[in-house]
Scaffold this active site. Structure first.
Site, PDB file in Angstrom:
ATOM      1  N   GLU A   1       0.400   4.763  10.659  1.00 40.22           N
ATOM      2  CA  GLU A   1      -1.054   4.859  10.455  1.00 40.22           C
ATOM      3  C   GLU A   1      -1.653   5.892  11.404  1.00 40.22           C
ATOM      4  O   GLU A   1      -2.676   5.663  12.048  1.00 40.22           O
ATOM      5  CB  GLU A   1      -1.709   3.487  10.631  1.00 40.22           C
ATOM      6  CG  GLU A   1      -1.000   2.447   9.754  1.00 40.22           C
ATOM      7  CD  GLU A   1      -1.900   1.384   9.204  1.00 40.22           C
ATOM      8  OE1 GLU A   1      -3.106   1.409   9.490  1.00 40.22           O
ATOM      9  OE2 GLU A   1      -1.391   0.539   8.450  1.00 40.22           O
TER      10      GLU A   1
ATOM     11  N   LEU B   1       1.232   4.984   0.120  1.00 33.48           N
ATOM     12  CA  LEU B   1       0.658   6.309   0.367  1.00 33.48           C
ATOM     13  C   LEU B   1       1.743   7.290   0.829  1.00 33.48           C
ATOM     14  O   LEU B   1       1.960   8.331   0.217  1.00 33.48           O
ATOM     15  CB  LEU B   1      -0.455   6.217   1.424  1.00 33.48           C
ATOM     16  CG  LEU B   1      -1.092   7.546   1.840  1.00 33.48           C
ATOM     17  CD1 LEU B   1      -1.803   8.207   0.672  1.00 33.48           C
ATOM     18  CD2 LEU B   1      -2.072   7.331   2.994  1.00 33.48           C
TER      19      LEU B   1
ATOM     20  N   PHE C   1       0.851  -1.185   0.000  1.00 31.92           N
ATOM     21  CA  PHE C   1       0.000   0.000   0.000  1.00 31.92           C
ATOM     22  C   PHE C   1       0.887   1.235   0.000  1.00 31.92           C
ATOM     23  O   PHE C   1       1.589   1.497   0.978  1.00 31.92           O
ATOM     24  CB  PHE C   1      -0.868  -0.046   1.260  1.00 31.92           C
ATOM     25  CG  PHE C   1      -1.848   1.076   1.428  1.00 31.92           C
ATOM     26  CD1 PHE C   1      -3.099   1.021   0.801  1.00 31.92           C
ATOM     27  CD2 PHE C   1      -1.560   2.172   2.225  1.00 31.92           C
ATOM     28  CE1 PHE C   1      -4.027   2.048   0.978  1.00 31.92           C
ATOM     29  CE2 PHE C   1      -2.486   3.196   2.403  1.00 31.92           C
ATOM     30  CZ  PHE C   1      -3.725   3.137   1.764  1.00 31.92           C
TER      31      PHE C   1
END
Lengths: 427, 427, 427, 427
Positions: free
Chosen positions: C406, C165, C163
């Site tokens: 996160e 980002l 992922f």
């Protein structure tokens, strides 16, 4: 000169909080002994004069103040005689030179605040306002006439002062104050003050009120000495604020000025902007930094005495429990560290090397640590802590206020943060 | 290039921390500036010699040690040459008198540990073992022959030492140690040592191992200097312990002794019981107290630099955020306070006025505050903190170990608690 | 052997947490026992299916994962076979419906992350990326073709995802990302991606990379599924980042895209802006909230076992000391509270009643409390904590990273602060 | 049955602490909205009956109690009418079955304590004593005659009770109590009680005093219901204790018994030892766990409202500052977590699955977190916090007492520690 009385202190003072200390037999001749009341031997950093001043102040506070504080706090009754008693001993404005002041070192003046705050932060607040904020401000910024007029009487505690900066809507940010000073509409050589100040220690009993206001010509902040006796009826009101959660042994009020006249001669001549009040606050904050260590030390002494006497579970004194010992060890450590830091800054101040950020640092840290440890120590008293007779709850309530006044800790954090990073984070 | 060596210097005490009152000029035009690297001007408490020693040590550490530490830590490779380099500069056993040692003040020796620990606590550990535990122990308890034999070579870093006290089953409670010293069954004038020591910094590379063991005659603890070169094969093993979570730039191992012979002349003549090892530890703990302030200061400097450079949200440096500034303000305050306390205890130590509890206090508090603040500062690095290149994770891991060795903080809490209450809570 | 796979199960809600009143029989003869491993009986809130899933996952993790973790962490070697083993057991994307996924409740999926993180947060991270970020994102935003193509293979652990980002200069503030998606200069129906992503778990081993980039037409963020096998040489690099301070049992890397082509069919059709990646993160954060409770519980179990076995001072197990018991009591309490909160939010999530702020709350609090308690528990191990064999140091290092990724805790504080006050404080 | 009045609560109550909430425009139809007053949707766990009971209690407390509390606290005046008002609403002994009690769930009874403690912990204390300690004890241990005689009148608040366990020298360790029950020297069928109890909420106004004393025959602790009206002059005194630091809106006193006669019929028939009083305390502690969440929530609401209104620095509401938002986020999180834990234990209690350690856990944690957060929130009020009009200082003072009574937090830590380790650490 410090008064002779101060020096006549042969008899060592013994006070309630020092009682119950066992003879230290583990202090043999060869080995120095650990002293829980001064664990890092801060006394070794003091001059003989300072030790003598400290002892005088401690004796007065323990013998004369301590017996009054319980009732004073319960009933929110400030005994203004305390200031005249302190004046007699030379304890007011003690670090100022001349004008009837003793001219002792900054550290010595801090030791006086520590002695007073060992009894009660409210008593210390009352003294700080007189000594640091008002007398200190006049000494720093006043004309010679102003000094001559006010300082000797204030040093004796015969004239009382208060310091009007904070307003109802402007606490941490005094630069936005709304109080104004404009020319008197009719009386030449006079200005009129309008506005309201709040949370002003001593305002209801003050003879002279140092008020900071925005000056008509420049919009900049200037300082004024308002003499209550000269104010026409209805131009000055100083109502007391009651029902406080802490500092109940001090008296707090508002200052309400409605076209209150003040002669131009009562304005500070040169200082302009926030540097005036901030200089005064700086000096008071120093006193708080060392003062709160006195309150913390009293909490330690009270907790230790209680823990040695109180027995639970197989008749052991609770002082034997690990959880209790850790609380004491933490508190004693913070008291020792905070004392050293305050002495160091006092020395630097006298050498002209102290910066406002240093004062922010020790004011913030010592208030925070005193409060935090006092709260933890209070736990040792269990259910008995709720009784005001044990005194520690009073210290806890007081210390919370010391953390919020003269710069709430978060504000000092951001002052320090700005000094460290060069960046402003207030907005 | 660096100065050839630390000069011999008497132990003069600085004056400013101790002065009484001095002329005040805090209203002067030129304001002193706040220095975030020394916020309470601890430098003003140091002598010129001490400042020079500190500068020499800092320069060596930053220029010569720092470039090695990342790889050393990654791979758990201790470069023993560091000790000989330090020896050349006179940094080993620096506060000891005679026998080739520099004889500097306790504070000066602490400034050296601070310089080393600013780079890495593991490097400081390696030095502390050599200087404080082994050389200090020999200097304190050794015969003149022992001193002549070991100290000059150790001061040069040509002979390396280690200190064997902790055993696999006895950490906080060394009095229960199982290692024994008995008469050699065949060799007259010799004893044999049996037992195992663990978590011994430098043991795998040590030439001389100071081992504490229970003496056959008395059952009391005595100290022995085991020389590796004289041990027959199979009597002494010093396996390294790998895969450590912290202090990976230092080397750690065990000492396994199986009828290891040691001449009676290598036993300390007089010291008996725990006072021997505890005296050594006391000296090392002093170094840790000032040393960890170096590690904390490095964390502050790294965090500040990162926060000023890193930009998030409208391109603001994250140093502008209140939550970041508070972390920095807290850390800077604790570093300043811890430094003052350590200097004070150093002065007292040289005057013979320091107590073991004072050392417990500053060892505990400075380790705890260094660790706690380092962890909070690490948060500022966000995800990047996980990379070892930013250095702060290494300090955090190291500082945890400093909190646990030479007296875990809880043990020091109980030592302090005992001194405060007079009651023993170890159970 | 383990159960073949997690069975498909509807999402029934347990009743006892929700019941109104029930017959009371607390005075019955047989007293319920306190279970330190589940002090507030969170198990009573789980369905039988959930209990079975949890048991399967725990057994696999303890029997198959645990033996691998020490070496994996030491050497930063992630064993990608773990994902295929988990796939075989049905543990990947377990809460998704269809496409070969088990469709279990959110709480059940959280119990799986807890089982994995009880072993190691790095292993859990590897799984979270696959399950929550990538499979979850495809399931939420993908076309049916995309789902058909990727999900079944990913559920089996035969195709691995990552992922993308976070960028080197944009962590907490992904909206400022610099990666772009522009039309391919020559190839119709294709876009090219340019930019770099960093701290990407699993990137070096991923087959499909979910990359978020600013879209040429709108400047808004869109999501793309980059298939490694289709990328021409030199357009995609995914170098591993080594020498991490934590999560060393997971593999982390960068994603470097230099005109990397991606077919338009691999773009998510509708989602635009940060709501895409934030939805994925929300799901992953839920897994972290319950997962970190597993790590904390493992710290508790290890500490308790150590404290019961380790004896000091008169041969008492150190578990008998008040200071040790308090550490355990605090940790057990936070584990119990955090578990209940996570279960509650899981239930709300399945009912469509969870808000992102709830996830922020439990992600922040559970990571913070897990980390804080793990650090305190580590103190119980004294000097032995430095050995990686005790496992707790690994958890401490890992948990620090979970606190920063996160959404670093301070960021979640400000998300909560905004929700509470309606005011934005990110500046 | 719960009274009809309770059910007639159509109009939603709006109270001062809920005002100032802005319209939530971010709550669109599709997305659930975050509710800072119930962040983890604990309401979803309640039955309709429980919601209705909670609403009734909240309305009564906000509309009828809140206006009285400021004066009551200032002057230490407990208005005993409050108990009869609560009795009319069915709020006393609400979770007991029969004898005129409502028989609601444990959670429902906790929601009532939360509503009361949202106003003041002292009011909640007064109710807890009546409901949990005395009525609960009679219900659990009383004969049917005792229940018939006392419970209906107590449920109506027409007969008031108090609970006498703690003695001047025995707080945390009630097993060492000194109060005795011996046969009456002259009056057959009677015993005489001798001893003193202290810190007894409601003792000065109690009609029936549940006293625990050591029984002559066995030396074991038994419980007695002393009826004030039947005590000859001079055998029972219940002087009030004034000048409390907290819980000033409750009334506290001593119980002094000098050959106080009590009929054998007023002794609990079966229960013996500490299990009697501990069962009562367990029930009261449950109420405290949920009650203190009410006090904390009130602190949050007051702080939020103040922070939104108070403006400093460029006219920004201080709610916009990061340091303020973090304080709010922390407090809201702890309130949410504590509420969930208390609901869970309530459910378990009704199912007969709760253990005393669970109660210790939630009593300790919820008191500690409520107190700790309340103190931090108080900082937001700056200097204004010292005024009792803002209410938060009152909560802070009260919450400290809740932390110390019915098991000081350290005692509960050791209870938990014992349950976790199997080892006793009280001595």
């Amino acid at each position: 000169m410090f008064r002779p009385a101060v020096r006549r202190c042969a008899r060592p003072f013994t006070t309630s909080f020092r009682q119950g200390r066992a003879a230290r037999s583990y202090a043999s001749a060869s080995h120095p002994a650990f002293d829980w009341e001064d664990p890092l031997a801060s006394k070794s950093l003091l001059t003989e004069d300072e030790l003598a001043i400290s002892e005088t102040a401690e004796r007065y506070c323990q013998e004369r103040m301590l017996p009054r504080v319980l009732e004073a706090y319960r009933n929110e009754n400030y005994d203004a005689k305390i200031l005249s008693e302190m004046g007699e001993l030379g304890l007011l404005g003690s670090n100022l030179e001349g004008y009837g002041c003793a001219g002792v070192s900054t550290v010595a003046s801090g030791l006086i605040t520590r002695a007073v705050e060992r009894v009660d932060s409210g008593y210390r607040s009352g003294m700080s306002v007189q000594s640091s904020l008002v007398m200190g401000g006049i000494h720093e910024f006043g004309t010679d006439e102003q000094k001559q007029k006010f300082l000797p009487e204030m040093a004796k505690g015969k004239m009382l002062g208060c310091f009007g900066l904070t307003e109802p809507n402007h606490g941490s940010d005094p630069g936005s104050m709304e109080t104004t000073a404009r020319p008197h509409p009719t009386k030449k050589g006079y200005l009129v003050l309008n506005g309201a100040k709040t949370w002003i220690t001593n305002s209801p009993i003050a003879d002279v009120l140092m008020v900071w206001a925005k000056f008509h010509e420049t919009g900049k902040i200037r300082g004024f000495l308002v003499e209550r006796k000269d104010c026409p009826a209805g131009t000055l009101e100083t109502p007391a604020i009651k029902n406080k959660n802490g500092l109940r042994a001090s008296i707090t009020g508002m200052i309400q000025m409605d076209n209150c006249p003040v002669p131009e001669a009562n304005m500070f001549p040169d200082v302009e902007g926030l540097s005036g009040p901030f200089t005064c606050l700086n000096s008071a904050r120093y006193g708080i930094a060392l003062g709160t260590m006195g309150a913390l030390e009293d909490c330690i002494a009270r907790t230790r005495a209680y823990a040695l006497e109180r027995r639970q579970f197989k008749n052991n004194p609770i002082a034997k429990y690990q959880l209790v010992q850790k609380k004491l060890a933490d508190a004693v450590t913070d008291a020792a560290y905070g004392t050293l830091a305050a002495i160091q800054v006092g020395r630097l101040k006298d050498e002209g090397k102290a910066t406002p950020e240093m004062i922010s640092m020790i004011k913030r840290q010592n208030c925070d640590r005193a409060l935090s440890n006092a709260r933890v120590l209070q736990e040792v008293f269990g259910g008995n802590a709720v009784s005001d007779e044990y005194g520690i709850g009073r210290h806890v309530a007081n210390l919370f206020v010391t953390q919020t006044y003269e710069g709430q800790s978060d504000i000092h954090s951001l002052i320090l943060g700005r000094a460290i990073t060069g960046l402003q984070a207030f907005v």
